[in-house]
Design a protein around this motif. Structure first.
Motif, mmCIF file in Angstrom:
data_model
loop_
_atom_site.group_PDB
_atom_site.id
_atom_site.type_symbol
_atom_site.label_atom_id
_atom_site.label_comp_id
_atom_site.label_asym_id
_atom_site.label_seq_id
_atom_site.Cartn_x
_atom_site.Cartn_y
_atom_site.Cartn_z
ATOM 1 N N ALA A 55 -9.623 6.443 -9.793
ATOM 2 C CA ALA A 55 -9.376 5.554 -8.758
ATOM 3 C C ALA A 55 -8.245 5.749 -7.764
ATOM 4 N N LEU A 56 -8.492 5.518 -6.508
ATOM 5 C CA LEU A 56 -7.264 5.744 -5.618
ATOM 6 C C LEU A 56 -6.856 4.336 -5.001
ATOM 7 N N ILE A 57 -5.477 4.057 -5.284
ATOM 8 C CA ILE A 57 -4.982 2.861 -4.622
ATOM 9 C C ILE A 57 -4.239 3.015 -3.658
ATOM 10 N N LEU A 58 -4.674 2.129 -2.362
ATOM 11 C CA LEU A 58 -3.848 2.304 -1.170
ATOM 12 C C LEU A 58 -3.423 0.713 -0.947
ATOM 13 N N GLU A 59 -2.613 0.666 0.073
ATOM 14 C CA GLU A 59 -2.077 -0.240 0.637
ATOM 15 C C GLU A 59 -3.249 -0.949 1.325
ATOM 16 N N GLU A 65 -3.916 7.963 2.805
ATOM 17 C CA GLU A 65 -2.646 8.007 2.137
ATOM 18 C C GLU A 65 -1.378 7.959 2.696
ATOM 19 N N GLN A 66 -1.251 8.919 3.940
ATOM 20 C CA GLN A 66 -0.168 8.867 4.776
ATOM 21 C C GLN A 66 0.187 7.543 5.466
ATOM 22 N N THR A 95 -0.529 7.630 -11.947
ATOM 23 C CA THR A 95 0.629 8.158 -11.097
ATOM 24 C C THR A 95 0.819 7.942 -10.012
ATOM 25 N N GLY A 96 1.989 7.675 -9.396
ATOM 26 C CA GLY A 96 2.316 7.473 -7.905
ATOM 27 C C GLY A 96 2.647 8.681 -7.216
ATOM 28 N N GLU A 97 2.335 8.606 -6.054
ATOM 29 C CA GLU A 97 2.340 9.985 -5.092
ATOM 30 C C GLU A 97 2.854 9.655 -3.571
ATOM 31 N N THR A 98 3.452 10.421 -3.082
ATOM 32 C CA THR A 98 3.823 10.508 -1.653
ATOM 33 C C THR A 98 2.890 11.389 -0.928
#
Length: 217
Positions: A55-59, A65-66, A95-98
């Motif tokens: 799963a990908l969690i975004l705002e 993502e950016q 994991t959190g990523e930028t």
């Protein structure tokens, strides 16, 4: 029969126009076929970077993502959520990523490239098991080190094993490894230690996305 002969004579009398029309139709068919193949290729490349068990969690209301910005505290809430897979030690596989873009190269040499820089944690390979190192080693936590996707190698000076480039002015990053991911879009990225990326790019305390492995797809 007479109608057919009339049609053929008419086409021959207007052979220039007929040829131009036929060429135009052939060109249109070629462009549409090429566009379809390009679209399918891009779709396959992008989809190959994802998995139904991840799963990908975004705002909220963000689709990339950016453009997303999450507080570091969200990572703990995701880790505690039901359905998140855990490793043998009971740690949540999150994991959190930028994600940011970096323009590198020299305008005078006409060699400018835009790189997608992903700040990653130490458990990035556990979250993305399709990614594997093909040269060098993994990033050591809390260091100014990077690993580069196979598709980026050699695109600019420094983008090779043992090379270096600046993540920001006066912030050099050393390339210690090369990775591949089955031809997915990830191979066009450069991965940097998460804390080094946040420090250099003024993103302290923030994440662009959170990735979690799920117990069930």
């Amino acid at each position: 029969m007479r109608l057919l002969k009339y049609a053929l004579r008419s086409l021959w009398a207007r052979r220039s126009t007929t040829l131009a029309t036929a060429c135009g139709i052939a060109l249109l068919v070629f462009v549409l076929a090429a566009s379809g193949m390009l679209s399918n290729g891009m779709r396959q490349t992008l989809m190959s970077a994802g998995e139904s068990s991840r799963a990908l969690i975004l705002e909220h209301d963000k689709w990339a993502e950016q453009g997303s910005r999450l507080d570091q505290s969200v990572l703990g809430r995701v880790a505690a959520a039901p359905g998140v897979k855990r490793d043998g030690e009971g740690q949540a596989l999150v994991t959190g990523e930028t994600v940011s873009h970096l323009i590198i190269g020299s305008p005078s040499e006409k060699r400018i490239s835009t790189l997608q820089i992903r700040g990653v944690g130490a458990n990035v390979f556990a979250l993305r098991p399709t990614v594997r190192l093909v040269a060098g080693r993994a990033i050591q936590p809390n260091t100014a080190e990077a690993i580069v996707g196979r598709a980026t190698v050699g695109r600019q000076p420094g983008l090779e094993l043992g090379g270096s480039f600046e993540l920001a002015s006066g912030r050099p990053v050393h390339v210690v490894g090369v990775f591949e991911s089955g031809g997915s879009v990830l191979e066009s990225e450069v991965w940097v230690d998460l804390d080094a990326a946040r420090s250099a790019l003024a993103l302290e305390g923030s994440l662009n996305s959170i990735t979690a492995r799920l117990e069930h797809p």
